[in-house]
Write a protein that holds these residues in place. Structure first.
Motif, mmCIF file in Angstrom:
data_model
loop_
_atom_site.group_PDB
_atom_site.id
_atom_site.type_symbol
_atom_site.label_atom_id
_atom_site.label_comp_id
_atom_site.label_asym_id
_atom_site.label_seq_id
_atom_site.Cartn_x
_atom_site.Cartn_y
_atom_site.Cartn_z
ATOM 1 N N LEU A 1 0.827 -1.212 0.000
ATOM 2 C CA LEU A 1 0.000 0.000 0.000
ATOM 3 C C LEU A 1 0.858 1.257 0.000
ATOM 4 O O LEU A 1 0.562 2.219 -0.713
ATOM 5 C CB LEU A 1 -0.946 0.013 1.200
ATOM 6 N N TYR B 1 2.225 1.647 -3.551
ATOM 7 C CA TYR B 1 1.200 2.080 -4.506
ATOM 8 C C TYR B 1 0.801 3.532 -4.260
ATOM 9 O O TYR B 1 0.590 4.294 -5.204
ATOM 10 C CB TYR B 1 -0.040 1.182 -4.445
ATOM 11 N N THR B 2 0.718 3.923 -3.006
ATOM 12 C CA THR B 2 0.359 5.305 -2.691
ATOM 13 C C THR B 2 1.448 6.260 -3.188
ATOM 14 O O THR B 2 1.144 7.318 -3.757
ATOM 15 C CB THR B 2 0.096 5.465 -1.185
ATOM 16 N N ARG C 1 -3.425 -0.889 -6.011
ATOM 17 C CA ARG C 1 -3.785 -0.556 -4.635
ATOM 18 C C ARG C 1 -5.169 -1.101 -4.295
ATOM 19 O O ARG C 1 -5.380 -1.634 -3.201
ATOM 20 C CB ARG C 1 -3.717 0.955 -4.413
#
Length: 104
Positions: free
Chosen positions: A41, A44-45, A61
């Motif tokens: 996460l 992906y962020t 995500r």
């Protein structure tokens, strides 16, 4: 190559060139495959921050959130995919409906 070693090598790559997206993308997939969902996460962020119009990063995500059972966050990212790529709306809507049915 052992996945842990791969993650460590990719981590060092992102420290040297933080604007390069490929190391983050590879590491995110590697982390997701080893069930390091928090790490995936985070990557992906970061990718979304670097390239907010890349639907693939929202898809990655969303799938990670889905693996964690976080349906609302999964739906939110699939909605963003629809905004970025409107022709994906019918497929995204089917996926979203299925997720909402699971949530009930």
């Amino acid at each position: 190559l052992h996945r842990g070693v791969a993650v460590a090598r990719l981590a060092s790559g992102t420290a040297v060139t933080p604007q390069v997206q490929e190391p983050y993308a590879r590491r995110a997939e590697c982390r997701k495959s080893t069930k390091d969902f928090k790490g995936a996460l985070a990557d992906y962020t970061t990718l979304i921050e670097l390239s907010p119009q890349n639907k693939d990063y929202y898809m990655g995500r969303a799938k990670t959130y889905g693996a964690m059972g976080l349906i609302d966050k999964t739906v939110a990212d699939f909605e963003q995919v629809k905004r970025i790529q409107p022709d994906s709306a019918p497929m995204m809507d089917r996926i979203i409906r299925g997720l909402k049915m699971r949530k009930k």
